[in-house]
Design an enzyme around this catalytic site. Sequence first.
Site, PDB file in Angstrom:
ATOM      1  N   ARG A  92       0.808  -1.215   0.000  1.00  0.00           N
ATOM      2  CA  ARG A  92       0.000   0.000   0.000  1.00  0.00           C
ATOM      3  C   ARG A  92       0.846   1.272   0.000  1.00  0.00           C
ATOM      4  NH1 ARG A  92      -2.615  -3.898   1.532  1.00  0.00           N
ATOM      5  NH2 ARG A  92      -0.851  -4.313   2.889  1.00  0.00           N
ATOM      6  N   THR A  93       1.821   1.346   0.878  1.00  0.00           N
ATOM      7  CA  THR A  93       2.581   2.593   1.000  1.00  0.00           C
ATOM      8  C   THR A  93       3.356   2.889  -0.279  1.00  0.00           C
ATOM      9  OG1 THR A  93       2.776   2.267   3.391  1.00  0.00           O
ATOM     10  CG2 THR A  93       4.268   3.847   2.366  1.00  0.00           C
ATOM     11  N   HIS A 125       5.641   6.118  11.335  1.00  0.00           N
ATOM     12  CA  HIS A 125       5.084   5.993   9.982  1.00  0.00           C
ATOM     13  C   HIS A 125       4.221   7.234   9.732  1.00  0.00           C
ATOM     14  CE1 HIS A 125       3.805   4.430   6.288  1.00  0.00           C
ATOM     15  NE2 HIS A 125       3.434   3.214   6.627  1.00  0.00           N
ATOM     16  N   LYS A 167      25.596  -4.908  -1.966  1.00  0.00           N
ATOM     17  CA  LYS A 167      27.036  -4.934  -2.245  1.00  0.00           C
ATOM     18  C   LYS A 167      27.848  -4.280  -1.134  1.00  0.00           C
ATOM     19  CE  LYS A 167      26.105  -4.387  -7.209  1.00  0.00           C
ATOM     20  NZ  LYS A 167      26.348  -3.518  -8.394  1.00  0.00           N
ATOM     21  N   ARG A 218      11.526   3.684   2.999  1.00  0.00           N
ATOM     22  CA  ARG A 218      11.165   2.763   4.087  1.00  0.00           C
ATOM     23  C   ARG A 218      12.378   1.931   4.437  1.00  0.00           C
ATOM     24  NH1 ARG A 218       5.809  -0.867   4.543  1.00  0.00           N
ATOM     25  NH2 ARG A 218       5.114   1.193   5.210  1.00  0.00           N
TER      26      ARG A 218
END
Length: 306
Positions: free
Chosen positions: A51-52, A129, A80, A101
Amino acid sequence: MRHLIDITDFSVEEITELLDLADDMIANPRRYADSQRGKILATLFFEPSTRTRLSFESAMLSMGGSVLGFSSADSSSTAKGESLTDTIRTVGCYCDIIAMRHPKEGAPMAGSLRSTVPIINAGDGGHNHPTQTLTDLLTIRREKGRMDHMVVGLCGDLKFGRTVHSLIGAMSRYEGVSFVLISPPELRVPAYITRDLADRGIPFTEVETMEEVMPELDILYMTRVQRERFFNEADYIRLKDTYILDPEKLRAAKKDMSILHPLPRVNEIAVSVDDDPRAVYFRQVRNGRFVRMALITKLLKEAEQA
């Protein structure tokens, strides 16, 4: 450079302006269809999201902008050994704004210290959030017609639930708001949050069952028990079905109570609740696109004026 890392980075007045802009975008989407043409949003998702991430992409595309990015750490140079700040500074050369995120608390803040473009925290571990909180606030205002003088119940995983932590921080700034915190002892809200509420004289109670408080709630914010935050599988299995909202439990609730959920849902809300007019979580999802449109617009405007 202005960023959004924590919901308290914005004043109550700024949040009101954002929600007003989001409301106008809902009412008049064509007015904003080309407002970000030529701008690029980078979505740096070091942790899975549906969703986000998609709502950020939808928000930018809805305004005529473009999107680039990755949806897992494995598909970035982090695999890496590249440092977070190097990733941020590199991606900042390709875009105008970043939505990020990360599974580690504080990572977006660390990235913002070296970023040349605005950074939006799209969730950092179990900490914050803020864009979900803006979505929640827009939903509450559209459903209830106000942000103050209400009883907000939060149920489920309140320990690791970053959406819960951000929402408490936001709603506690409005007059006459009190909180009912519903969780098993193992998943209570972190002590630093309840200490802050107590120090500021904001009413809250902690209980273990939703039935005992259901009649007094104006908002019921359900959350899932988050398997990915547990260190012990046995604890997750023991706690995952602690709260399941069903029509029987809703019989005692107010007729105008609003049920929110940041999603994804596992089994904490029965599917039979979806048709209840008090269930607003899918309208909540839709609101997320428009509030992120408003946020991107605000931060890009301020970046241009800096």
